[in-house]
Design a protein around this motif. Structure first.
Motif, mmCIF file in Angstrom:
data_model
loop_
_atom_site.group_PDB
_atom_site.id
_atom_site.type_symbol
_atom_site.label_atom_id
_atom_site.label_comp_id
_atom_site.label_asym_id
_atom_site.label_seq_id
_atom_site.Cartn_x
_atom_site.Cartn_y
_atom_site.Cartn_z
ATOM 1 N N ALA A 48 0.783 -1.373 0.097
ATOM 2 C CA ALA A 48 -0.148 -0.141 0.129
ATOM 3 C C ALA A 48 1.081 1.264 -0.022
ATOM 4 C CB ALA A 48 -1.065 0.176 1.331
ATOM 5 N N ILE A 49 0.581 2.151 -0.798
ATOM 6 C CA ILE A 49 1.082 3.505 -0.982
ATOM 7 C C ILE A 49 0.879 4.428 0.299
ATOM 8 C CG2 ILE A 49 1.238 5.938 -2.095
ATOM 9 C CD1 ILE A 49 0.624 4.078 -4.705
ATOM 10 N N LEU A 50 -0.181 4.309 0.712
ATOM 11 C CA LEU A 50 -0.919 5.160 2.114
ATOM 12 C C LEU A 50 -1.047 4.079 3.159
ATOM 13 C CD1 LEU A 50 -3.020 8.297 0.480
ATOM 14 C CD2 LEU A 50 -0.657 8.325 1.330
ATOM 15 N N SER A 51 -0.661 4.634 4.336
ATOM 16 C CA SER A 51 -1.334 3.585 5.594
ATOM 17 C C SER A 51 -2.625 3.792 5.792
ATOM 18 C CB SER A 51 -0.487 3.929 6.715
ATOM 19 O OG SER A 51 -0.581 5.093 7.121
ATOM 20 N N LEU A 88 0.685 9.677 -3.603
ATOM 21 C CA LEU A 88 -0.577 9.436 -3.233
ATOM 22 C C LEU A 88 -1.227 8.206 -4.077
ATOM 23 C CD1 LEU A 88 -2.188 12.778 -2.792
ATOM 24 C CD2 LEU A 88 -1.826 11.272 -1.148
ATOM 25 N N CYS A 89 -1.864 7.457 -3.434
ATOM 26 C CA CYS A 89 -2.630 6.311 -4.490
ATOM 27 C C CYS A 89 -3.596 6.830 -5.378
ATOM 28 C CB CYS A 89 -3.155 5.169 -3.479
ATOM 29 S SG CYS A 89 -4.429 5.770 -2.410
ATOM 30 N N SER A 90 -4.010 6.034 -5.981
ATOM 31 C CA SER A 90 -5.294 6.324 -6.958
ATOM 32 C C SER A 90 -6.362 6.594 -6.440
ATOM 33 C CB SER A 90 -5.273 5.353 -8.082
ATOM 34 O OG SER A 90 -6.095 4.234 -7.506
ATOM 35 N N ARG A 91 -7.154 7.642 -6.892
ATOM 36 C CA ARG A 91 -8.473 8.119 -6.158
ATOM 37 C C ARG A 91 -9.343 6.742 -5.742
ATOM 38 N NH1 ARG A 91 -13.367 10.686 -8.218
ATOM 39 N NH2 ARG A 91 -12.588 10.599 -10.268
ATOM 40 N N THR A 92 -9.554 5.818 -6.941
ATOM 41 C CA THR A 92 -10.261 4.627 -6.775
ATOM 42 C C THR A 92 -9.834 3.989 -5.534
ATOM 43 O OG1 THR A 92 -10.642 4.578 -9.132
ATOM 44 C CG2 THR A 92 -10.946 2.577 -7.925
ATOM 45 N N ARG A 93 -8.406 3.542 -5.417
ATOM 46 C CA ARG A 93 -7.904 2.845 -4.351
ATOM 47 C C ARG A 93 -8.342 3.593 -2.967
ATOM 48 N NH1 ARG A 93 -6.564 -2.180 -3.188
ATOM 49 N NH2 ARG A 93 -5.471 -2.021 -5.360
ATOM 50 N N PHE A 94 -8.051 4.785 -3.039
ATOM 51 C CA PHE A 94 -8.381 5.456 -1.708
ATOM 52 C C PHE A 94 -9.722 5.499 -1.485
ATOM 53 C CE2 PHE A 94 -9.578 9.411 0.657
ATOM 54 C CZ PHE A 94 -8.574 9.822 1.381
ATOM 55 N N ASN A 95 -10.529 5.569 -2.357
ATOM 56 C CA ASN A 95 -12.190 5.608 -1.991
ATOM 57 C C ASN A 95 -12.532 4.227 -1.619
ATOM 58 O OD1 ASN A 95 -15.185 5.125 -3.038
ATOM 59 N ND2 ASN A 95 -14.782 7.321 -2.476
ATOM 60 N N ARG A 96 -12.068 3.197 -2.046
ATOM 61 C CA ARG A 96 -12.235 1.746 -1.773
ATOM 62 C C ARG A 96 -11.616 1.543 -0.359
ATOM 63 N NH1 ARG A 96 -9.254 -1.081 -5.322
ATOM 64 N NH2 ARG A 96 -10.894 -0.559 -6.999
ATOM 65 N N THR A 97 -10.639 1.913 -0.029
ATOM 66 C CA THR A 97 -10.209 1.454 1.153
ATOM 67 C C THR A 97 -10.654 2.312 2.178
ATOM 68 O OG1 THR A 97 -7.727 1.499 0.315
ATOM 69 C CG2 THR A 97 -7.855 1.610 2.485
ATOM 70 N N ARG A 98 -11.062 3.653 2.003
ATOM 71 C CA ARG A 98 -11.580 4.333 3.007
ATOM 72 C C ARG A 98 -13.122 3.712 3.389
ATOM 73 N NH1 ARG A 98 -13.712 10.860 3.221
ATOM 74 N NH2 ARG A 98 -15.109 10.231 1.560
ATOM 75 N N ARG A 99 -13.778 3.202 2.378
ATOM 76 C CA ARG A 99 -15.159 2.766 2.484
ATOM 77 C C ARG A 99 -14.832 1.456 3.394
ATOM 78 N NH1 ARG A 99 -15.984 3.454 -3.007
ATOM 79 N NH2 ARG A 99 -15.844 1.134 -3.515
ATOM 80 N N ASN A 100 -14.011 0.803 3.034
ATOM 81 C CA ASN A 100 -13.860 -0.649 3.693
ATOM 82 C C ASN A 100 -13.298 -0.629 5.197
ATOM 83 O OD1 ASN A 100 -14.300 -2.412 1.551
ATOM 84 N ND2 ASN A 100 -12.156 -2.458 0.904
ATOM 85 N N LEU A 101 -12.779 0.656 5.655
ATOM 86 C CA LEU A 101 -12.383 1.312 6.771
ATOM 87 C C LEU A 101 -13.370 1.636 7.748
ATOM 88 C CD1 LEU A 101 -8.614 2.636 6.267
ATOM 89 C CD2 LEU A 101 -9.284 0.426 7.336
#
Length: 314
Positions: A48-51, A88-101
């Motif tokens: 992962a690019i961002l923790s 920064l990671c891609s916006r898609t990856r960012f959004n998916r990870t935030r939803r899962n968290l």
């Protein structure tokens, strides 16, 4: 784990980067304490690019700056915050990870509540706020929340809307301790059971929407909860004037909190297309509100969103 008096000492916030750093330190400290190992060490986490803590921090600060566009906020971070977030990671990856968290975000909020000692307080204020998902004229054509949303009526605005209702319990000084999201047609008196699931032996102050001759004795018998509500003007047994004034004064606190959520955190502006996305955004907004409260306590003075925006735009 955080120690309010000993471990953290904030004297001054000079700029946005200071503010982001403070948010990150608090979030990461709680995250490391409460997050299960299976989430911390999930598959491909080392790539992962961002923790997780960085993603939650970026999300919270974006909400506090009332930037609803994830694309615009990540673009700002990429251009202006390279020293804090070099890649920064891609916006898609960012959004998916935030939803899962979303569950982790909620656990961080609960941990912050315990840290401030609000679990032990014996008085709460309860109310609900509309969360429309679209303009009323487009409700018939709206498809994103067709299964979950419903028509409801907002008494304060005297209007019918389509969407959800946020039910919240707060402390007498404005800290949100618990909330639930329901369809707009769910009665406040029904939602109170979900809100008070983890509570016993407290007093709750509500408005006239919680008047019910069976609800008060049932709460008292099952959970030792005293429900105190504002009485109607034609009540046969009105409270003494001093008690009415006290209830009115306490009730103003939750109205201020809801005003902050709607006008500063845009909680009633829904841009997500799924229930999971909406849940994630709401939990992030409530955590953002409570974190500002926590930082105010550390600073010993009030900071508001206007001050945060000044740190960004000068």
């Amino acid at each position: 784990m955080l120690e309010l008096t000993n471990k953290y000492s904030i004297k001054k916030i000079d700029d946005l980067k200071d503010f982001i750093t403070i948010i990150y330190v608090i979030i990461d400290d709680i995250y490391q304490s409460i997050t299960p190992t299976r989430i911390k060490n999930r598959r491909n986490i080392n790539d992962a690019i961002l923790s997780d803590s960085e993603i939650i921090t970026i999300s919270i600060v974006g909400e506090l700056l009332t930037i609803d566009s994830e694309k615009a906020w990540l673009g700002f971070c990429k251009k202006n915050l390279k020293d804090l977030f070099p890649i920064l990671c891609s916006r898609t990856r960012f959004n998916r990870t935030r939803r899962n968290l979303h569950a982790v975000i909620d656990e961080i909020r609960k941990s912050l509540t315990s840290l401030l000692g609000y679990r032990a307080q014996s008085v709460r204020v309860i109310d609900s706020i509309p969360v429309p998902v679209c303009k009323f004229g487009r409700a018939h054509f709206h498809k994103s929340f067709k299964v979950d949303a419903a028509y409801g009526y907002c008494a304060s605005k005297k209007e019918t809307y389509y969407g959800f209702k946020l039910h919240a319990i707060i402390t007498t000084d404005g800290f949100i301790t618990d909330f639930v999201l329901t369809a707009a047609n769910v009665d406040d008196r029904d939602a109170i059971w979900d809100l008070t699931e983890t509570y016993k032996a407290i007093a709750i102050i509500g408005d006239k929407g919680y008047i019910n001759k069976y609800l008060t004795p049932d709460l008292k018998a099952e959970k030792e909860i005293e429900l105190i509500f504002m009485q109607r003007n034609n009540s046969k047994n009105p409270y003494p004037k001093q008690i009415r004034q006290c209830i009115f004064k306490v009730r103003r606190r939750i109205e201020t909190t809801f005003s902050q959520l709607t006008e500063q955190l845009n909680i009633n502006r829904v841009l997500t297309k799924s229930k999971l996305g909406l849940t994630s955004r709401l939990r992030t907004k409530v955590l953002a509100h409570n974190l500002c409260y926590f930082i105010n306590k550390l600073l010993g003075k009030n900071i508001n969103l206007g001050h945060i925006k000044e740190l960004v735009f000068g």
